[in-house]
Enzyme design. Structure first.
Site, PDB file in Angstrom:
ATOM      1  N   HIS A 152      -3.885   0.694  -3.652  1.00 12.80           N
ATOM      2  CA  HIS A 152      -3.583   0.792  -2.246  1.00 12.80           C
ATOM      3  C   HIS A 152      -3.951   1.975  -1.445  1.00 12.80           C
ATOM      4  O   HIS A 152      -4.620   2.111  -0.492  1.00 12.80           O
ATOM      5  CB  HIS A 152      -2.083   0.444  -1.936  1.00 12.80           C
ATOM      6  CG  HIS A 152      -1.595   0.600  -0.536  1.00 12.80           C
ATOM      7  ND1 HIS A 152      -0.379   1.288  -0.140  1.00 12.80           N
ATOM      8  CD2 HIS A 152      -2.142   0.257   0.635  1.00 12.80           C
ATOM      9  CE1 HIS A 152      -0.287   1.256   1.077  1.00 12.80           C
ATOM     10  NE2 HIS A 152      -1.169   0.508   1.713  1.00 12.80           N
ATOM     11  N   GLU A 208      -7.560   1.863  -0.789  1.00 15.44           N
ATOM     12  CA  GLU A 208      -7.922   1.110   0.297  1.00 15.44           C
ATOM     13  C   GLU A 208      -7.854   2.033   1.696  1.00 15.44           C
ATOM     14  O   GLU A 208      -8.899   1.992   2.433  1.00 15.44           O
ATOM     15  CB  GLU A 208      -6.958  -0.143   0.691  1.00 15.44           C
ATOM     16  CG  GLU A 208      -6.974  -0.934   1.956  1.00 15.44           C
ATOM     17  CD  GLU A 208      -5.798  -1.201   2.251  1.00 15.44           C
ATOM     18  OE1 GLU A 208      -5.567  -0.794   3.650  1.00 15.44           O
ATOM     19  OE2 GLU A 208      -4.794  -1.729   1.593  1.00 15.44           O
ATOM     20  N   HIS A 209      -7.081   2.878   1.840  1.00 13.02           N
ATOM     21  CA  HIS A 209      -6.754   4.096   2.814  1.00 13.02           C
ATOM     22  C   HIS A 209      -8.220   5.066   2.768  1.00 13.02           C
ATOM     23  O   HIS A 209      -8.744   5.475   3.643  1.00 13.02           O
ATOM     24  CB  HIS A 209      -5.647   4.629   2.658  1.00 13.02           C
ATOM     25  CG  HIS A 209      -4.414   4.328   3.173  1.00 13.02           C
ATOM     26  ND1 HIS A 209      -3.738   4.357   4.267  1.00 13.02           N
ATOM     27  CD2 HIS A 209      -3.884   3.045   2.580  1.00 13.02           C
ATOM     28  CE1 HIS A 209      -2.935   3.803   4.491  1.00 13.02           C
ATOM     29  NE2 HIS A 209      -2.772   2.866   3.521  1.00 13.02           N
ATOM     30  N   GLU A 253       4.212   5.875   4.763  1.00 16.29           N
ATOM     31  CA  GLU A 253       4.432   4.488   4.844  1.00 16.29           C
ATOM     32  C   GLU A 253       5.416   4.012   4.218  1.00 16.29           C
ATOM     33  O   GLU A 253       6.329   3.037   4.398  1.00 16.29           O
ATOM     34  CB  GLU A 253       3.047   3.754   4.669  1.00 16.29           C
ATOM     35  CG  GLU A 253       2.980   2.267   4.653  1.00 16.29           C
ATOM     36  CD  GLU A 253       1.521   1.568   4.121  1.00 16.29           C
ATOM     37  OE1 GLU A 253       1.714   0.341   3.833  1.00 16.29           O
ATOM     38  OE2 GLU A 253       0.639   2.236   3.996  1.00 16.29           O
TER      39      GLU A 253
END
Length: 466
Positions: free
Chosen positions: A60, A63-64, A142
């Site tokens: 994840h 992905e950023h 997040e």
């Protein structure tokens, strides 16, 4: 570049063609001239199941990092170029894949292809410690906003850890832990990219108002020069016994609005006929306000304010049936749990009525057709079936498979799987001023989507798969 034409047209009228570049990139094209738009979807065969202990959340996080610039596109340029051209874009991470996608005016498709190729081929030249630190902080924030500091926010993470044993590749969710995010180094990120972001580990689909020959020429031009490389390790085995063999239980005392009963049932994997039967069973039992659980708990008994089932489809491990019930004020959870078990036992014994079966199949058919009707939805499904099941054409016949499932198959999977000895249970008991009968409006599927399919905040917003 090799070319494989689609056999015959499917009953739905949708078609797709498949191609493969010399460097291993798999390409799927589907023409649709209804509107002058084109959708590009790129799936990489990497998700949280590929991570190792001590480095959870890396898929994840990466992905950023893919939105932080590449050799020819600096900083936030990817967003700026797509949005200036009238397009939209995003990316998401799940247990089993990471995807990136753009929907563009048809005449801007070449720009989207160039952008995706540039970061596939050159991201390492732009990846530095500043970018890593910046996006590490974004992901940690997040986690605070969507998991740690919201009511029931860690429910899916807790249930996943219960349903999949320690050491299992699906034991942790894609968001990862704070400690592991802190531990991720620039060398970890670079090694991750070199291992998984290769042409041969990706599927590119383009759907919409396209000229296939021109589109293939652009793909060859921009992606064809990216070197092939392999060395990706096989994902760890995700297989488990069909049932848990007993009930796993955890009580959570938190400042939440109301008591809640949540459960995860081990179900057949995605891509199987039994998996479709399980989806139909959960739809009859907990899919919306006409479902059995809603009618029993919310309408008749008034012991709950919400009651539903969701399905987390997984291809590399047993899927999860996700039960979510928020209690009415003053109602004890054992009362709700007894009612749930009674309804599941009745369904396992009797199966769905003809009316329930027809309604559930119509509901799933509509959901499938909604996805296939949009160019972005079809591009995503073509990638999904190519990456997870090896055949994008299966996306175009999914509706027929759902409609062919029989009531007997639905009854059988419910009897075998929707049992008290095959579930992990999470019991929420409010502290402070809770238990006012309020509920999380997202329900089962919203919680599942938030935990199982992560994206970034800011301009990089969540796009839910569930």
């Amino acid at each position: 570049m090799g070319h494989t034409a689609t056999p015959e047209a499917h009953s739905s009228g949708l078609k797709a063609t498949e191609h493969r570049l010399a460097n291993g990139l798999r390409v799927v094209l589907s023409e649709d001239h209804l509107t002058p738009v084109a959708a590009l979807c790129l799936w990489y065969d990497v998700g949280s199941r590929h991570e190792v202990t001590g480095r959870t959340g890396l898929a994840h996080l990466f992905e950023h990092l893919m939105f932080q610039g590449s050799a020819s596109v600096k900083g936030n340029g990817h967003f700026e170029l797509v949005q200036a051209a009238g397009g939209s874009l995003n990316g998401t991470t799940s247990f089993e894949r990471t995807n990136y996608f753009e929907t563009m005016p048809a005449h801007q498709l070449e720009l989207a292809l160039w952008l995706e190729a540039d970061r596939m081929g050159s991201l390492l030249t732009a990846l530095d410690q500043e970018s890593l630190d910046n996006q590490r902080d974004v992901v940690k924030n997040e986690r605070r906003q969507r998991y740690d500091n919201v009511p029931y926010g860690t429910a899916f993470e807790r249930l996943t850890a219960l349903a999949y044993p320690e050491g299992h590749p699906y034991h942790h969710t894609p968001i990862g832990s704070m400690a592991d995010l802190d531990a991720a180094s620039l060398e970890d990120a670079r090694a991750f990219f070199s291992t998984y972001y290769a042409p041969g580990n990706a599927v590119l689909s383009v759907v919409g108002d396209i000229d296939p020959e021109q589109t293939l020429a652009w793909i060859e031009k921009y992606f064809g020069s990216i070197p092939a490389h392999d060395g990706k390790p096989e994902p760890r085995d995700g297989s488990l016994p069909e049932t848990m063999g007993g009930q796993l239980r955890e009580v959570v005392e938190e400042d939440v609005p109301s008591r809640a009963l949540m459960g995860a049932y081990r179900l057949p994997p995605d891509g199987s006929r039994e998996g479709d039967a399980a989806d139909l069973a959960l739809t009859v039992l907990g899919g919306g306000e006409s479902s059995r659980l809603h009618n029993r708990l919310v309408r008749r008994d008034r012991t709950a304010v919400t009651a539903g089932f969701g399905l987390l489809r997984l291809a590399g491990a047993p899927s999860l049936g996700w039960l979510d019930v928020k209690a009415s004020s003053g109602v004890e959870l054992p009362t709700i749990e007894a009612s749930v078990d009674e309804e599941l036992a009745r369904f396992a014994e009797q199966g769905p009525t003809p009316e329930e079966m027809e309604r559930a199949q119509a509901q799933l058919e509509r959901e499938w057709l909604d996805r296939l009707a949009t160019v972005a939805g079809r591009a995503d499904e073509l990638c999904r079936f190519a990456v997870l099941f090896g055949d994008p054409q299966l996306a175009l016949t999914a509706v027929q498979r759902v409609l062919s499932v029989t009531p007997e198959e639905v009854k059988a999977v419910a009897a075998a799987r929707l049992r008290p000895d095959n579930r992990a249970v999470l019991v929420y008991e409010p502290t402070g001023g809770g238990d006012q009968g309020e509920a999380d409006p997202e329900g089962a599927e919203g919680a599942q989507a938030a935990a199982g399919d992560d994206a970034a905040d800011g301009t990089h917003q969540e796009e839910s798969e569930a």
